[in-house]
Design a protein around this motif. Structure first.
Motif, mmCIF file in Angstrom:
data_model
loop_
_atom_site.group_PDB
_atom_site.id
_atom_site.type_symbol
_atom_site.label_atom_id
_atom_site.label_comp_id
_atom_site.label_asym_id
_atom_site.label_seq_id
_atom_site.Cartn_x
_atom_site.Cartn_y
_atom_site.Cartn_z
ATOM 1 N N GLY A 20 0.475 -1.175 -0.316
ATOM 2 C CA GLY A 20 0.421 0.157 -0.223
ATOM 3 C C GLY A 20 0.717 1.368 -0.170
ATOM 4 O O GLY A 20 0.273 2.638 -0.571
ATOM 5 N N ASP A 21 2.310 1.551 -0.579
ATOM 6 C CA ASP A 21 3.071 1.963 -0.202
ATOM 7 C C ASP A 21 2.894 3.248 -1.327
ATOM 8 O O ASP A 21 3.472 4.134 -1.689
ATOM 9 C CB ASP A 21 4.506 2.076 0.476
ATOM 10 C CG ASP A 21 4.926 1.405 1.562
ATOM 11 O OD1 ASP A 21 3.473 1.848 2.808
ATOM 12 O OD2 ASP A 21 6.146 0.970 1.507
ATOM 13 N N VAL A 22 2.313 2.233 -2.591
ATOM 14 C CA VAL A 22 2.102 2.904 -4.465
ATOM 15 C C VAL A 22 0.419 2.699 -4.233
ATOM 16 O O VAL A 22 0.899 1.198 -3.749
ATOM 17 C CB VAL A 22 3.699 2.549 -4.984
ATOM 18 C CG1 VAL A 22 3.190 2.517 -6.008
ATOM 19 C CG2 VAL A 22 4.472 2.382 -4.755
ATOM 20 N N ARG A 23 -0.253 3.248 -4.428
ATOM 21 C CA ARG A 23 -1.194 2.910 -4.850
ATOM 22 C C ARG A 23 -1.596 3.897 -6.031
ATOM 23 O O ARG A 23 -1.639 4.448 -6.741
ATOM 24 C CB ARG A 23 -2.583 3.589 -4.251
ATOM 25 C CG ARG A 23 -2.485 2.957 -2.449
ATOM 26 C CD ARG A 23 -2.105 3.728 -1.362
ATOM 27 N NE ARG A 23 -2.374 5.214 -1.263
ATOM 28 C CZ ARG A 23 -1.030 6.068 -0.667
ATOM 29 N NH1 ARG A 23 -0.339 6.059 -0.431
ATOM 30 N NH2 ARG A 23 -1.663 7.670 -0.542
ATOM 31 N N VAL A 24 -2.448 2.790 -6.870
ATOM 32 C CA VAL A 24 -3.130 3.461 -8.316
ATOM 33 C C VAL A 24 -4.462 3.717 -8.187
ATOM 34 O O VAL A 24 -5.307 3.120 -7.883
ATOM 35 C CB VAL A 24 -2.826 1.950 -8.810
ATOM 36 C CG1 VAL A 24 -3.582 2.308 -10.638
ATOM 37 C CG2 VAL A 24 -1.720 1.504 -9.344
ATOM 38 N N LEU A 25 -4.796 4.899 -8.364
ATOM 39 C CA LEU A 25 -6.047 6.260 -8.265
ATOM 40 C C LEU A 25 -6.760 4.994 -9.551
ATOM 41 O O LEU A 25 -6.718 4.571 -10.646
ATOM 42 C CB LEU A 25 -5.874 7.136 -8.923
ATOM 43 C CG LEU A 25 -5.270 7.895 -7.942
ATOM 44 C CD1 LEU A 25 -5.572 9.687 -8.035
ATOM 45 C CD2 LEU A 25 -5.161 7.772 -6.591
ATOM 46 N N GLN A 26 -7.925 4.658 -9.362
ATOM 47 C CA GLN A 26 -8.867 4.355 -10.006
ATOM 48 C C GLN A 26 -8.793 5.107 -12.012
ATOM 49 O O GLN A 26 -8.462 5.935 -11.451
ATOM 50 C CB GLN A 26 -10.667 4.268 -9.908
ATOM 51 C CG GLN A 26 -11.316 3.129 -7.826
ATOM 52 C CD GLN A 26 -12.127 3.713 -7.824
ATOM 53 O OE1 GLN A 26 -12.750 4.404 -8.139
ATOM 54 N NE2 GLN A 26 -12.539 3.098 -6.438
ATOM 55 N N PRO A 27 -8.816 4.338 -12.316
ATOM 56 C CA PRO A 27 -9.078 4.527 -14.203
ATOM 57 C C PRO A 27 -10.310 5.733 -14.461
ATOM 58 O O PRO A 27 -11.882 4.972 -15.352
ATOM 59 C CB PRO A 27 -8.708 3.518 -15.426
ATOM 60 C CG PRO A 27 -9.643 2.569 -14.504
ATOM 61 C CD PRO A 27 -9.101 2.768 -12.734
ATOM 62 N N ILE A 28 -10.272 6.810 -13.439
ATOM 63 C CA ILE A 28 -11.458 7.429 -13.888
ATOM 64 C C ILE A 28 -11.959 8.938 -14.017
ATOM 65 O O ILE A 28 -12.503 9.766 -14.377
ATOM 66 C CB ILE A 28 -12.996 8.019 -12.087
ATOM 67 C CG1 ILE A 28 -11.645 8.009 -11.423
ATOM 68 C CG2 ILE A 28 -13.155 6.251 -11.963
ATOM 69 C CD1 ILE A 28 -12.165 8.773 -9.798
ATOM 70 N N ASN A 138 -9.653 11.184 0.629
ATOM 71 C CA ASN A 138 -10.063 10.697 -0.371
ATOM 72 C C ASN A 138 -10.947 10.490 -1.359
ATOM 73 O O ASN A 138 -11.770 11.224 -1.439
ATOM 74 C CB ASN A 138 -11.208 9.465 0.102
ATOM 75 C CG ASN A 138 -11.307 8.436 -0.172
ATOM 76 O OD1 ASN A 138 -11.580 8.320 -1.244
ATOM 77 N ND2 ASN A 138 -11.312 7.103 1.013
ATOM 78 N N VAL A 139 -9.748 10.147 -2.537
ATOM 79 C CA VAL A 139 -9.950 10.341 -4.006
ATOM 80 C C VAL A 139 -10.472 8.678 -4.688
ATOM 81 O O VAL A 139 -9.601 8.175 -4.446
ATOM 82 C CB VAL A 139 -9.739 11.461 -5.069
ATOM 83 C CG1 VAL A 139 -9.843 11.191 -6.320
ATOM 84 C CG2 VAL A 139 -8.961 12.430 -4.120
ATOM 85 N N GLY A 140 -11.902 8.517 -5.007
ATOM 86 C CA GLY A 140 -11.980 6.667 -5.983
ATOM 87 C C GLY A 140 -11.438 5.692 -5.016
ATOM 88 O O GLY A 140 -11.282 4.897 -5.658
ATOM 89 N N ASP A 153 0.775 9.595 -16.103
ATOM 90 C CA ASP A 153 0.656 9.312 -17.349
ATOM 91 C C ASP A 153 -0.728 8.980 -18.386
ATOM 92 O O ASP A 153 -1.033 8.596 -17.713
ATOM 93 C CB ASP A 153 1.690 8.313 -17.834
ATOM 94 C CG ASP A 153 2.717 6.940 -17.522
ATOM 95 O OD1 ASP A 153 1.097 6.903 -16.781
ATOM 96 O OD2 ASP A 153 3.012 6.535 -17.409
ATOM 97 N N SER A 154 -0.386 8.382 -19.926
ATOM 98 C CA SER A 154 -1.330 7.939 -20.167
ATOM 99 C C SER A 154 -1.619 6.358 -19.798
ATOM 100 O O SER A 154 -3.377 6.429 -20.089
ATOM 101 C CB SER A 154 -0.847 8.331 -22.072
ATOM 102 O OG SER A 154 -0.516 8.820 -22.368
ATOM 103 N N ASP A 155 -1.225 5.856 -18.986
ATOM 104 C CA ASP A 155 -2.108 4.245 -18.409
ATOM 105 C C ASP A 155 -2.428 4.738 -16.873
ATOM 106 O O ASP A 155 -3.164 3.855 -16.969
ATOM 107 C CB ASP A 155 -0.706 3.658 -18.203
ATOM 108 C CG ASP A 155 -0.347 2.613 -19.381
ATOM 109 O OD1 ASP A 155 -0.617 2.886 -20.374
ATOM 110 O OD2 ASP A 155 0.899 2.799 -19.493
#
Length: 166
Positions: A20-28, A138-140, A153-155
């Motif tokens: 959880g030290d790196v998190r990916v935001l939802q693709p919204i 808290n975002v997404g 980036d684009s991903d």
């Protein structure tokens, strides 16, 4: 920043993703602005349909930081417009991520910053000056803290507790 890829960062930091030290935001988020890829330390802001404090923060020196705005996901008005996009560029912000809407898309697309937002909306926000700076947001479904690092980036968008090596 062009050499940094979020997909590669995910591949090489599997342990940080698992912890959880790196998190990916939802693709919204939709992509706006000239910078398709950007990164930097995070400044947090929590507002709802009111962008007075957004402008106040963007009037300060950005120094390559990224303003992450928790706008509550509102789709009823814009929290960032063309004038503020130009202000962010002029003050040295690397980017702005809005959990809400923006407007003046053509103007923002002309700015040398990275912008991510849920959508565009033509209506401006309220001007009451209500909100909280420098607080956990808290975002997404992802908690984001002031001083963490954001990579976009684009991903997609990554948030890391510490700066990742590029």
């Amino acid at each position: 920043m062009a050499s940094f890829a979020t997909a590669e960062a995910c591949d090489t930091n599997a342990a940080l993703l698992a912890s959880g030290d790196v998190r990916v935001l939802q693709p919204i988020f939709q992509m706006y602005g000239q910078r398709r890829a950007f990164s930097g330390p995070i400044v947090t802001l929590k507002v709802f349909e009111d962008n007075v404090i957004v402008r106040e923060l963007l009037e300060t020196k950005g120094e390559g930081r990224i303003l992450v705005i928790d706008g509550g996901g509102s789709m009823r008005c814009a929290l960032l417009g063309g004038n503020m996009g130009q202000l962010a560029q002029n003050m040295g912000w690397a980017g702005v991520v809005v959990n809400g809407c923006i407007r003046d898309v053509d103007e923002i697309n002309g700015c040398d910053i990275g912008v991510r937002a849920l959508a565009s909306h033509p209506q401006k926000s309220n001007k009451r000056g209500i909100g909280e700076k420098h607080v956990p947001i808290n975002v997404g479904g992802t908690f984001i803290y002031e001083g963490e690092w954001l990579y976009a980036d684009s991903d997609g968008i990554l948030v890391s507790k510490t700066e990742l090596s590029i």
